[in-house]
Design a protein around this motif. Sequence first.
Motif, PDB file in Angstrom:
ATOM      1  N   ILE A 118      42.786  27.889  43.658  1.00  0.00           N
ATOM      2  CA  ILE A 118      44.138  28.436  43.523  1.00  0.00           C
ATOM      3  C   ILE A 118      44.067  29.960  43.416  1.00  0.00           C
ATOM      4  O   ILE A 118      44.664  30.674  44.203  1.00  0.00           O
ATOM      5  CB  ILE A 118      44.863  27.837  42.298  1.00  0.00           C
ATOM      6  CG1 ILE A 118      45.117  26.343  42.528  1.00  0.00           C
ATOM      7  CG2 ILE A 118      46.184  28.565  42.053  1.00  0.00           C
ATOM      8  CD1 ILE A 118      45.791  25.644  41.376  1.00  0.00           C
ATOM      9  N   GLY A 119      43.345  30.436  42.412  1.00  0.00           N
ATOM     10  CA  GLY A 119      43.233  31.875  42.248  1.00  0.00           C
ATOM     11  C   GLY A 119      42.033  32.255  41.424  1.00  0.00           C
ATOM     12  O   GLY A 119      41.510  31.447  40.650  1.00  0.00           O
ATOM     13  N   GLY A 120      41.571  33.501  41.576  1.00  0.00           N
ATOM     14  CA  GLY A 120      40.419  33.987  40.842  1.00  0.00           C
ATOM     15  C   GLY A 120      40.664  35.353  40.256  1.00  0.00           C
ATOM     16  O   GLY A 120      41.536  36.105  40.711  1.00  0.00           O
ATOM     17  N   TYR A 121      39.853  35.673  39.231  1.00  0.00           N
ATOM     18  CA  TYR A 121      39.971  36.928  38.502  1.00  0.00           C
ATOM     19  C   TYR A 121      38.560  37.463  38.294  1.00  0.00           C
ATOM     20  O   TYR A 121      37.786  36.893  37.532  1.00  0.00           O
ATOM     21  CB  TYR A 121      40.669  36.659  37.168  1.00  0.00           C
ATOM     22  CG  TYR A 121      40.817  37.828  36.242  1.00  0.00           C
ATOM     23  CD1 TYR A 121      41.143  39.101  36.701  1.00  0.00           C
ATOM     24  CD2 TYR A 121      40.669  37.655  34.878  1.00  0.00           C
ATOM     25  CE1 TYR A 121      41.304  40.157  35.836  1.00  0.00           C
ATOM     26  CE2 TYR A 121      40.828  38.702  33.992  1.00  0.00           C
ATOM     27  CZ  TYR A 121      41.147  39.952  34.470  1.00  0.00           C
ATOM     28  OH  TYR A 121      41.302  40.992  33.593  1.00  0.00           O
ATOM     29  N   THR A 122      38.187  38.534  39.023  1.00  0.00           N
ATOM     30  CA  THR A 122      36.825  39.033  38.998  1.00  0.00           C
ATOM     31  C   THR A 122      36.803  40.546  38.795  1.00  0.00           C
ATOM     32  O   THR A 122      37.837  41.216  38.896  1.00  0.00           O
ATOM     33  CB  THR A 122      36.093  38.714  40.314  1.00  0.00           C
ATOM     34  OG1 THR A 122      36.743  39.399  41.385  1.00  0.00           O
ATOM     35  CG2 THR A 122      36.097  37.218  40.595  1.00  0.00           C
ATOM     36  N   ALA A 123      35.587  41.061  38.506  1.00  0.00           N
ATOM     37  CA  ALA A 123      35.412  42.507  38.359  1.00  0.00           C
ATOM     38  C   ALA A 123      35.321  43.189  39.707  1.00  0.00           C
ATOM     39  O   ALA A 123      35.714  44.346  39.855  1.00  0.00           O
ATOM     40  CB  ALA A 123      34.159  42.799  37.538  1.00  0.00           C
ATOM     41  N   GLY A 124      34.805  42.505  40.714  1.00  0.00           N
ATOM     42  CA  GLY A 124      34.667  43.117  42.023  1.00  0.00           C
ATOM     43  C   GLY A 124      34.013  42.163  43.004  1.00  0.00           C
ATOM     44  O   GLY A 124      33.471  41.123  42.622  1.00  0.00           O
ATOM     45  N   ILE A 125      34.063  42.523  44.283  1.00  0.00           N
ATOM     46  CA  ILE A 125      33.471  41.712  45.352  1.00  0.00           C
ATOM     47  C   ILE A 125      32.637  42.621  46.253  1.00  0.00           C
ATOM     48  O   ILE A 125      33.119  43.650  46.729  1.00  0.00           O
ATOM     49  CB  ILE A 125      34.565  41.012  46.195  1.00  0.00           C
ATOM     50  CG1 ILE A 125      35.355  40.019  45.336  1.00  0.00           C
ATOM     51  CG2 ILE A 125      33.934  40.296  47.384  1.00  0.00           C
ATOM     52  CD1 ILE A 125      34.544  38.881  44.793  1.00  0.00           C
ATOM     53  N   ASN A 126      31.389  42.227  46.462  1.00  0.00           N
ATOM     54  CA  ASN A 126      30.529  42.904  47.437  1.00  0.00           C
ATOM     55  C   ASN A 126      30.021  41.845  48.411  1.00  0.00           C
ATOM     56  O   ASN A 126      28.854  41.505  48.444  1.00  0.00           O
ATOM     57  CB  ASN A 126      29.372  43.604  46.732  1.00  0.00           C
ATOM     58  CG  ASN A 126      28.578  44.469  47.686  1.00  0.00           C
ATOM     59  OD1 ASN A 126      28.889  44.584  48.871  1.00  0.00           O
ATOM     60  ND2 ASN A 126      27.519  45.079  47.183  1.00  0.00           N
ATOM     61  N   GLY A 127      30.945  41.302  49.169  1.00  0.00           N
ATOM     62  CA  GLY A 127      30.625  40.210  50.074  1.00  0.00           C
ATOM     63  C   GLY A 127      31.900  39.576  50.583  1.00  0.00           C
ATOM     64  O   GLY A 127      32.724  40.235  51.213  1.00  0.00           O
ATOM     65  N   VAL A 128      32.108  38.296  50.256  1.00  0.00           N
ATOM     66  CA  VAL A 128      33.255  37.548  50.768  1.00  0.00           C
ATOM     67  C   VAL A 128      33.960  36.840  49.613  1.00  0.00           C
ATOM     68  O   VAL A 128      33.310  36.204  48.773  1.00  0.00           O
ATOM     69  CB  VAL A 128      32.824  36.492  51.814  1.00  0.00           C
ATOM     70  CG1 VAL A 128      34.025  35.694  52.297  1.00  0.00           C
ATOM     71  CG2 VAL A 128      32.130  37.161  52.995  1.00  0.00           C
TER      72      VAL A 128
END
Length: 594
Positions: free
Chosen positions: A270-280
């Motif tokens: 449904i949804g996500g909460y992250t610090a950052g993405i270095n990819g996909v």
Amino acid sequence: MRLKIILLLIGISSWCKAQNNTDDYMRNLDKLVKLDVKAKPVSEVLDRLSKTGGFFFSYSGILFNQDSIVNVSATNMPVRDVLDRIFDGKVAYKEMGEHVILRYAANHLTIEPENISSNEKSYQISGYVVDKRTGQAVGKASVYEKRTLDGDLTDDKGYFKIRIKGNHTMIILTASKEMYRDTSLVFLSDIKIKPEGYRDKNDEKGSFFFNTIEKSGISRFFLSSKQKFQSLNISGFLANSPFQASFTPGLSSHGIMSSQVINKGSLNIIGGYTAGINGVEIAGLFNITKGNVIKLQIAGGFNGVGGSVEGVQVAGLLNDVRTGVKGVQVAGVVNHVKEDVEGVQIAGVTNITFKGFRGTQIAGVANISPEKTKGTQIAGLINYTAKEIDGVQISGVGNIALKELSGVQITGVFNYAKQMKGLQIGLVNISDYNTGYSIGLINYVHHGYHKISISTDETINANIALKTGNAKLYNIILAGKNHGDSAKILTAGLGFGHDFIFNNKLSVAAEITGQYLYLGNWDHTNFLNRFQANLQYQVFKGITLFAGPVYSTYNGTEGSAEKGYQQRVAPQRAHKISSGIKGWMGWNAGITLM
């Protein structure tokens, strides 16, 4: 197995390093101030001091008694020394931008474990977080293990419980709370399970997190208060992980620590909460990212990014980026970027970029850029740039450049540019200053041509024309009437002209006009086209006389006029160009008022 511990914290900002009065040079703390107060509350003294120094104080309400009465007299004394006098070394201070952070002095920090026990398979650690100075419980404090990414948020009584799986020989628990200094408790030795690496605010390289996305309306709706407290408490901690999966932000493989982890791969049902993405990163509904996104982010609903995007971002509804974008943004409704964009934006409704834009914007309704734009804007309704644009604006209704246009504006209705240095094509073209070319029905230049010409020629003996634009290209709106008992003609038309200026007095106007001739009925199309070169002489300012040769072509049906109207428009000397079209040389003369 259970381990009970008590972590004792002191009140300072969680993102400040553990420093005391011996911090490095700080601009506001070294300002020289003059202050003379007697028997005033310390809160009032701090207020006066901040106004005198041109900065702001930030501190916890429990740091000191704000009603305490103090006396201070200082002339050309550094702010640092004034604070030393007020607090007698019991308070430390740190400058962050326009704020001076007041906190407990470092020697007030203590950690007192209560009891420790363990077995070989797992650890369950419970305890309380309390304030050392007041002895009160600290609620909504984050307690976490940086390398295993296990953590918890204390309840209103300061209680927490963490379960850590695996056979470890060292565990380090850190407690963090906004306006408090981080406190760590070390027990056991040499941990074996850890993510790829982590950095915190005390590392040499450091890290910076963007919490602005959490303040957006959508993020506030989808994030729980517990998650927002966790992010606020440990905003300086950053870990890296190869992958995370979540059902919702509260149900993640990284648990409560998901907002502190940068992932190479992220799958959110449904949804996500992250610090950052270095990819996909892919989500069924939404992605909320505190920091930066590199490479690819896709969501069925919206993407919210507190940092920057470098790569491709796709959302079914909205892309919201709080710093800059370098790459491609595609949204079904809106692309919203707070800072610079370099690349391509495609939106079903609107692209909004608050700072500079370089590249191509395509929107179903509007492209909006309050800063400088360099590239191409294409919109179904309107393109708006508050400052300069160097490129092309194409729209169905309107293009607006509030500063300078060095390029092209093409629209179905109107174009506006304060300083027009390129080309405008539209029904109505408006500018304040124009050194380019405007092509349309009405071309208005505020600091340009506003001329009225009255003339006569061999075909129509009374004509009036309005000329607007500039010397390079001006627009002509004309009307006329041939007076006579049996040779009446009514006419109206449009045209363009260019002035070849030799000096302040003498010039030549090359003009092309097309006009319809009304000969008593609307049954026939009677068009007169004229190509004329007028020698113009300015008698004095505001009055110019002109005269010159004209070549005319007429396409009409001879003898079709009603009684009293001109039966033969083309003169006897006219030559045949093609069937129904005749041409001849003529003249015109008149006066221009400006």
